[in-house]
Enzyme design. Structure first.
Site: not given
Length: 549
Positions: A55, A303, A339, A495, A518, A521, A524
């Protein structure tokens, strides 16, 4: 007879992020206050708490103040860097201008907020939870939901290991453990595989707008100490995006580091667009580059982010469990904060579960969680900004920002328009490649901008190679037969980790999935125009290992 061992708890929490850990702590607080011996465990698919947390982050401490009022004096890393400056820039290709803070709605202020690594903050929350008796199992991926005969949730299966890529059991095969509970809380984060299945099974999204998303890309830099201003916060909008909307952030955090990143809404139409390369281009703007020159990039990650707002929050409770945090979607998009709302949702779910258990109820629907959350400050806050994202998506960066800002001001003054704008799923938005201009991105210079593979290296991503591919194609022929000729294979650009590529083999194209790259995130799973890619959890411990994100 199941081959799996069974471990019973009062509450099982899937996910060791801010929502899951706050739920665990709150549940234990209530149990301790009542003198009741109740058990709770937290399952975390990452190798440790915080390993998969990414984050910005500028955190509103509102929920933390409610959960652990003395957190500032307890060694929490979040307390190290309060926000000292707040800047909002509109970037042009060769310049910029600043929007005065007085022109922004009051809710956009960062006064009283803190900037820090959310991963390290979660590590600290994990320590507090364990100190209260919460059992935490890192590297324990929950891969299946368990149901009672009446259809209610009774727990999850976690810790399945040792299945080969061919689906056969390897010598080190472990069938996993059934973790059963009176209530199971799902805090998987954005687009979690189990949460997605629960939404479908219980029709949780029947009365809300579709969730929409952005992709957030982030780097950490050690910068020249003379340029570092602890607590300085910079947000940007505008350049380089002209066929999408989004913006950037740059936060001066502890230890001479800046966290910087870029968010691109996944509603974009041009399949030639690459969010990763837009991020690298953004860093070259003089207002950003000036901080990075002479510095060193030390971490990278990405992400997806919930951007649907209040109108996209689904039904939260179902028999035996509930969705909390980003599994439900409580991000305040204009504030770029989620958050505090995630933590509060976990606390409210824990209170509802404790109340139900004390009353002798098991596996029922936690209706008090639903009603209490929809009457909480989460709802008050998100309703004020519910039209901000759809305004920008519908009317573009300039006019949409103005209209969204007016709506936020009006809602702040309690005279907001009595409408809730609608969303369309991101996967429906792509245009055919032939209808869009190609985008030529500059080559990375290796100083300020970089390529994807060297970036993934900095995420410390690793997966056991001999395991089933966790990026499942519903139709393996579709990428070559449709995605490539119609959309020019957009997965190779959306991606952020180089997972997807088209390779020539015997004169024809073959779709290749480099699953070991990968970073989890979920882009896709969200953006594929045919919804042909299904992200499922890999073996526990796989994926990124973010040290300080």
């Amino acid at each position: 007879m199941s081959e799996r061992e069974s471990m019973p708890y009062d509450v099982v929490i899937v996910g060791g992020g801010p929502a899951g850990l706050s739920a665990a702590i709150r549940f234990k607080q209530l149990a301790d206050e009542s003198g009741t011996d109740l058990s709770v465990c937290v399952l975390e698919k990452g190798s440790e708490i915080g390993a998969h947390i990414l984050s910005g982050a500028v955190v509103d401490p509102k929920a933390m103040d409610e959960l652990l009022p003395d957190w500032r004096d307890m060694g929490c890393p979040l307390a190290e860097t309060p926000v000292t400056e707040n800047h909002h820039l509109v970037l042009k290709k060769n310049g910029s201008y600043s929007i005065p803070e007085i022109a922004l709605p009051p809710l956009m202020s960062n006064d009283g907020c803190y900037t820090a690594s959310l991963g390290n903050t979660c590590r600290w929350l994990g320590e507090q939870a364990e100190g209260m008796g919460v059992e935490i199992f890192p590297g324990f991926a929950a891969s299946e939901v368990l149901y009672n005969d009446d259809g209610s949730v009774r727990g999850v299966v976690a810790g399945v290991m040792g299945i080969g890529r061919d689906g056969e059991h390897k010598p080190d095969y472990e069938p996993g453990v059934e973790l059963t509970a009176k209530y199971t809380l799902f805090a998987e984060g954005v687009r979690g595989g189990l949460s997605k299945g629960l939404k479908a099974k219980f029709d949780l999204e029947a009365d809300c707008q579709p969730q929409v998303y952005g992709i957030g890309l982030k780097e950490l830099w050690d910068i020249d100490p003379s340029k570092h201003v602890p607590g300085k916060v910079v947000h940007t909008q505008g350049w380089p995006l002209d066929e999408a909307w989004g913006g950037g952030f740059l936060y001066h955090q502890a230890d001479g580091q800046v966290a910087l990143g870029f968010v691109v809404a996944l509603s974009y139409r041009n399949p030639h667009l690459s969010p990763f390369q837009e991020f690298q281009r953004w860093k070259q703007h003089p207002e950003i580059r000036k901080y990075l020159e002479g510095g060193k990039r030390v971490a990278y990650g990405a992400r997806a982010i919930n951007e649907g707002g209040w109108q996209s929050v689904p039904k939260l409770a179902f028999p035996g469990g509930a969705l909390i945090g980003c599994s439900a979607g409580f991000v305040n998009v204009p504030r770029i904060k989620g958050t505090h709302t995630a933590q509060k949702s976990g606390m409210l779910a824990a209170e509802a579960a404790f109340e139900a258990i004390q009353a002798g109820r098991e596996y029922d629907e936690l209706s008090s969680y639903e009603s209490n959350l929809r009457g909480s400050w989460i709802a008050t806050e998100l309703k004020k900004v519910q039209n901000a994202e759809p305004c920008v998506d519908k009317f573009g960066g300039t006019w949409g920002t103005m209209l969204g800002g007016i709506d936020m001001w009006m809602r702040t003054l309690k005279i907001g328009l009595p409408i809730s704008m609608k969303h369309e799923p991101d996967y429906t938005k792509l245009w055919p490649a032939e209808a869009c201009r190609e985008i030529e991105y500059p080559k990375p210079d290796g100083v300020i901008s970089f390529d994807r593979l060297s970036s993934v290296y900095l995420s410390n991503t690793n997966h056991e190679e001999d395991q089933p591919v966790h990026l499942q194609l519903k139709d393996p022929d579709l990428p070559v037969e449709k995605n490539l000729p119609i959309y020019d294979g957009p997965s190779q650009r959306y991606c952020p980790a180089g997972v997807y590529e088209y390779v020539q083999e015997d004169g024809s194209d073959r779709f290749q999935i480099n699953a070991q790259n990968c970073v989890h995130c979920k882009t896709c799973d969200i953006k594929d125009p045919y919804q042909n890619i299904n992200w499922v959890v890999p073996e526990g411990g796989g994926g990124p290992n973010y040290p300080n994100m």
